[in-house]
Design a protein around this motif. Structure first.
Motif, PDB file in Angstrom:
ATOM      1  N   ALA A 179      -5.696 -38.975  26.968  1.00 27.18           N
ATOM      2  CA  ALA A 179      -4.761 -38.409  25.967  1.00 27.18           C
ATOM      3  C   ALA A 179      -3.807 -39.488  25.466  1.00 27.18           C
ATOM      4  N   GLY A 180      -3.303 -40.296  26.393  1.00 23.51           N
ATOM      5  CA  GLY A 180      -2.410 -41.387  25.999  1.00 23.51           C
ATOM      6  C   GLY A 180      -3.114 -42.401  25.130  1.00 23.51           C
ATOM      7  N   MET A 181      -4.335 -42.768  25.529  1.00 20.92           N
ATOM      8  CA  MET A 181      -5.085 -43.762  24.741  1.00 20.92           C
ATOM      9  C   MET A 181      -5.464 -43.213  23.370  1.00 20.92           C
ATOM     10  N   ASN A 182      -5.692 -41.899  23.296  1.00 26.11           N
ATOM     11  CA  ASN A 182      -6.006 -41.310  21.978  1.00 26.11           C
ATOM     12  C   ASN A 182      -4.834 -41.480  21.016  1.00 26.11           C
ATOM     13  N   ARG A 238      -4.998 -47.019  14.261  1.00 26.20           N
ATOM     14  CA  ARG A 238      -5.736 -46.760  13.009  1.00 26.20           C
ATOM     15  C   ARG A 238      -4.779 -46.582  11.838  1.00 26.20           C
ATOM     16  N   GLU A 239      -3.623 -46.015  12.127  1.00 23.72           N
ATOM     17  CA  GLU A 239      -2.629 -45.783  11.068  1.00 23.72           C
ATOM     18  C   GLU A 239      -1.742 -47.006  10.840  1.00 23.72           C
ATOM     19  N   HIS A 240      -2.049 -48.112  11.532  1.00 20.96           N
ATOM     20  CA  HIS A 240      -1.288 -49.365  11.409  1.00 20.96           C
ATOM     21  C   HIS A 240       0.172 -49.200  11.826  1.00 20.96           C
ATOM     22  N   GLU A 241       0.423 -48.278  12.742  1.00 19.62           N
ATOM     23  CA  GLU A 241       1.797 -48.105  13.235  1.00 19.62           C
ATOM     24  C   GLU A 241       2.089 -49.073  14.367  1.00 19.62           C
ATOM     25  N   ILE A 242       1.039 -49.505  15.053  1.00 19.06           N
ATOM     26  CA  ILE A 242       1.200 -50.473  16.143  1.00 19.06           C
ATOM     27  C   ILE A 242       0.184 -51.596  15.951  1.00 19.06           C
ATOM     28  N   PHE A 243       0.319 -52.638  16.761  1.00 17.19           N
ATOM     29  CA  PHE A 243      -0.521 -53.810  16.604  1.00 17.19           C
ATOM     30  C   PHE A 243      -1.533 -53.912  17.748  1.00 17.19           C
ATOM     31  N   LEU A 244      -2.515 -54.795  17.554  1.00 13.93           N
ATOM     32  CA  LEU A 244      -3.558 -54.963  18.564  1.00 13.93           C
ATOM     33  C   LEU A 244      -2.993 -55.213  19.975  1.00 13.93           C
ATOM     34  N   PRO A 245      -1.993 -56.085  20.141  1.00 16.09           N
ATOM     35  CA  PRO A 245      -1.481 -56.303  21.504  1.00 16.09           C
ATOM     36  C   PRO A 245      -0.985 -55.008  22.158  1.00 16.09           C
ATOM     37  N   ASP A 246      -0.449 -54.079  21.347  1.00 17.37           N
ATOM     38  CA  ASP A 246       0.012 -52.806  21.908  1.00 17.37           C
ATOM     39  C   ASP A 246      -1.167 -52.008  22.482  1.00 17.37           C
ATOM     40  N   VAL A 247      -2.284 -52.047  21.757  1.00 19.79           N
ATOM     41  CA  VAL A 247      -3.491 -51.342  22.237  1.00 19.79           C
ATOM     42  C   VAL A 247      -3.951 -51.964  23.550  1.00 19.79           C
ATOM     43  N   LEU A 248      -3.903 -53.289  23.606  1.00 20.04           N
ATOM     44  CA  LEU A 248      -4.403 -53.989  24.786  1.00 20.04           C
ATOM     45  C   LEU A 248      -3.489 -53.793  25.993  1.00 20.04           C
ATOM     46  N   LEU A 249      -2.191 -53.725  25.738  1.00 20.41           N
ATOM     47  CA  LEU A 249      -1.259 -53.440  26.830  1.00 20.41           C
ATOM     48  C   LEU A 249      -1.473 -52.013  27.335  1.00 20.41           C
ATOM     49  N   ALA A 250      -1.708 -51.091  26.409  1.00 21.59           N
ATOM     50  CA  ALA A 250      -1.970 -49.699  26.801  1.00 21.59           C
ATOM     51  C   ALA A 250      -3.271 -49.603  27.598  1.00 21.59           C
ATOM     52  N   ALA A 251      -4.289 -50.365  27.155  1.00 21.77           N
ATOM     53  CA  ALA A 251      -5.576 -50.332  27.858  1.00 21.77           C
ATOM     54  C   ALA A 251      -5.421 -50.836  29.285  1.00 21.77           C
ATOM     55  N   ARG A 252      -4.655 -51.908  29.438  1.00 21.43           N
ATOM     56  CA  ARG A 252      -4.460 -52.432  30.793  1.00 21.43           C
ATOM     57  C   ARG A 252      -3.748 -51.395  31.660  1.00 21.43           C
ATOM     58  N   ALA A 253      -2.778 -50.715  31.052  1.00 23.21           N
ATOM     59  CA  ALA A 253      -2.055 -49.672  31.787  1.00 23.21           C
ATOM     60  C   ALA A 253      -3.013 -48.544  32.166  1.00 23.21           C
ATOM     61  N   MET A 254      -3.882 -48.181  31.225  1.00 22.06           N
ATOM     62  CA  MET A 254      -4.842 -47.110  31.507  1.00 22.06           C
ATOM     63  C   MET A 254      -5.755 -47.493  32.666  1.00 22.06           C
ATOM     64  N   GLY A 268     -15.483 -52.763  24.143  1.00 24.86           N
ATOM     65  CA  GLY A 268     -15.611 -52.224  25.504  1.00 24.86           C
ATOM     66  C   GLY A 268     -14.297 -51.630  26.002  1.00 24.86           C
ATOM     67  N   ILE A 269     -13.218 -52.354  25.762  1.00 22.16           N
ATOM     68  CA  ILE A 269     -11.893 -51.874  26.200  1.00 22.16           C
ATOM     69  C   ILE A 269     -11.584 -50.533  25.527  1.00 22.16           C
ATOM     70  N   MET A 270     -11.857 -50.456  24.236  1.00 23.49           N
ATOM     71  CA  MET A 270     -11.505 -49.235  23.503  1.00 23.49           C
ATOM     72  C   MET A 270     -12.455 -48.083  23.831  1.00 23.49           C
ATOM     73  N   LEU A 271     -13.714 -48.398  24.123  1.00 24.05           N
ATOM     74  CA  LEU A 271     -14.640 -47.336  24.553  1.00 24.05           C
ATOM     75  C   LEU A 271     -14.193 -46.745  25.886  1.00 24.05           C
ATOM     76  N   LYS A 272     -13.814 -47.627  26.808  1.00 30.49           N
ATOM     77  CA  LYS A 272     -13.331 -47.127  28.107  1.00 30.49           C
ATOM     78  C   LYS A 272     -12.098 -46.278  27.910  1.00 30.49           C
ATOM     79  N   GLY A 273     -11.237 -46.749  26.999  1.00 29.30           N
ATOM     80  CA  GLY A 273     -10.012 -46.003  26.709  1.00 29.30           C
ATOM     81  C   GLY A 273     -10.298 -44.617  26.154  1.00 29.30           C
ATOM     82  N   ALA A 274     -11.455 -44.477  25.509  1.00 23.66           N
ATOM     83  CA  ALA A 274     -11.829 -43.172  24.944  1.00 23.66           C
ATOM     84  C   ALA A 274     -12.572 -42.320  25.962  1.00 23.66           C
ATOM     85  N   GLY A 275     -12.792 -42.853  27.164  1.00 20.85           N
ATOM     86  CA  GLY A 275     -13.410 -42.060  28.221  1.00 20.85           C
ATOM     87  C   GLY A 275     -14.886 -42.342  28.463  1.00 20.85           C
TER      88      GLY A 275
END
Lengths: 245, 212
Positions: B43-46, B53-69, B109-116
């Motif tokens: 849910a958090g990664m979604n 996708r809406e360009h509200e955050i940047f790639l590093p934010d996604v990657l930090l979230a993925a590491r947290a996930m 791969g990181i984003m696929l894992k993030g999607a479950g």
């Protein structure tokens, strides 16, 4: 003559905004503090691992024509095919950031430190281009020192894999330049190792020879469109690359 | 705020320590691991994916979230395996033979894992046979291929052809991506889909497995 040049990491990792742009952070915005901190960490890692080095070697027009022809897989019409016969000087070149930064990247991924890995990758990519710029400048200065006096003369580089010059052109380029001396090798599929490397040809001559319209068939599929920016930069340069004497 | 909502928020914040702590707390409270995964981590990664996708955050934010996930996933993985709970789909990914670029493939791969999804990453320079054999052995629904060179992108066609030769086309779907690749190329080689970037690749894979 083959001329090797070494740079420091600080010489080639100067454009912070360009690296951040590769991470999707647009120029001109206030960069969030956590991304600034991330960049600083990656920049330190880059400085600790990068050992940028380059080499260039002058070639005759005929020699370059053979290199450019490569394995006969270039686009039927391409800018460099029209530009290089009008060059006054040509030099093959290659630069690399070195293998250690690639190993650092792998370690970041293994540690699941993805954000650091991607930031380091962005810095290294920009730095490889910076190193090519520095080498290009060095080549221009060496021409200037040897009494190259063409009015409005300048140097611009082109690389296999871009603008219709097929990437298989790397094979003849590497065979002639022999950049293994700086740790750079080519895989069977024409991939440079280390990955953060740039190779190609420096074309010296009147600036006007570089002008072309991006209307070749491959231009439609090109997402980079850096040719416009390169030409703009070339024609915006104030100081002509001519011998001041 | 429920512990699941807190987990989702910690993922969004990229706070890996907090995600790990909260995941352990949720499990301690008796919440089922699959619920923690779906309603907390994914849910958090979604949310992160949508904001990206809406360009509200940047790639590093996604990657930090993925590491947290991943900090939460590390807690859940043995429990999910123990209970035989399947992921929403298995995906084999790799950079094709002859190509050593894997920065883009890694992001997918990181984003696929993030999607479950369960991701089997074969790395780079992967031979067609290995891609197909691994997909069969692992029961993967999708093979994702990346190439950054015009000299290597043709290998993607070899993978598609190999699937067809083994009568696996339609059973194992294919998605291709990378700088020289486009939709027309994907169609020409008979791939099932083209992902123009990592976020789009996740959407495409979801569609291929009927989870869009």
């Amino acid at each position: 003559m083959t001329v090797p040049l070494a740079f420091t990491a600080a010489d080639v990792a100067r454009d912070r905004a360009a690296a951040l742009e590769r991470l999707g952070v647009p120029r001109g915005i206030a960069v969030p503090a956590h991304i600034e901190a991330l960049y600083d960490s990656a920049a330190r890692l880059f400085a600790a691992t990068a050992s940028p080095v380059g080499v260039w070697a002058e070639v005759s027009g005929a020699e370059f024509a053979a290199v450019y022809e490569g394995e006969g897989r270039n686009a039927p019409a391409a800018p460099l095919a029209e530009i290089h016969p009008r060059a006054e000087h040509l030099a093959l070149f290659a630069v690399t950031i070195g293998a250690e930064t690639g190993r650092a990247l792998e370690r970041c991924f293994a540690d699941q430190d993805f954000a650091l890995a991607y930031t380091l990758d962005a810095i290294a990519s920009v730095a490889a281009d910076d190193a090519a710029d520095l080498l290009e400048r060095g080549y221009a200065e060496s021409l200037r020192a040897s009494s190259w006096e063409t009015p409005d003369g300048d140097v611009l580089r082109y690389s296999p894999g871009y603008c219709g010059w097929d990437v298989t052109g790397q094979r003849k380029l590497f065979a002639r330049l022999k950049p293994k001396a700086i740790g750079l090798t080519l895989t069977e599929s024409c991939l440079m190792q280390p990955l953060k490397s740039v190779s190609g040809v420096f074309v010296a001559g009147p600036r006007a020879i570089h002008r072309f319209r991006p209307t070749y068939p491959f231009c439609d599929r090109c997402e980079e469109r850096t040719c416009r920016e390169r030409l703009r930069t070339l024609f915006a340069r104030r100081e002509p690359v001519t011998n001041p004497e | 705020m429920t512990v699941l909502a807190e987990i989702a928020q910690a993922v969004i914040d990229g706070d890996q320590t907090r995600v790990g702590d909260l995941t352990r707390r949720a499990l301690g409270e008796g919440i089922h691991p699959k619920t923690v995964l779906d309603d907390g981590l994914v849910a958090g990664m979604n949310v992160v994916g949508d904001r990206f996708r809406e360009h509200e955050i940047f790639l590093p934010d996604v990657l930090l979230a993925a590491r947290a996930m991943y900090a939460g996933l590390d807690e859940l993985r043995p429990l999910l395996a123990q209970e035989g709970i399947p992921s929403i789909g298995k995906v084999v990914i790799g950079t094709v033979q002859g190509d050593l670029h894997d920065i883009g493939k890694n992001l997918v791969g990181i984003m696929l894992k993030g999607a479950g999804f369960e991701v089997i990453d074969l790395g780079h320079d992967v031979a067609p046979e290995r891609m197909v054999d691994t997909a069969v052995e692992q029961g993967a629904a999708v093979i994702g291929m990346s190439a950054l060179l015009t000299t290597t992108m043709s290998v993607m066609g070899e993978v598609v052809a190999l699937l067809k030769a083994r009568n696996l086309d339609g059973k194992i779907r294919t998605v291709v991506g990378g700088a020289p690749v486009d939709d027309a190329f994907a169609r020409r080689i008979g791939a099932d889909a083209y992902g123009f970037d990592a976020a789009n690749a996740v959407d495409v894979v979801k569609r291929l497995v009927g989870r869009a």
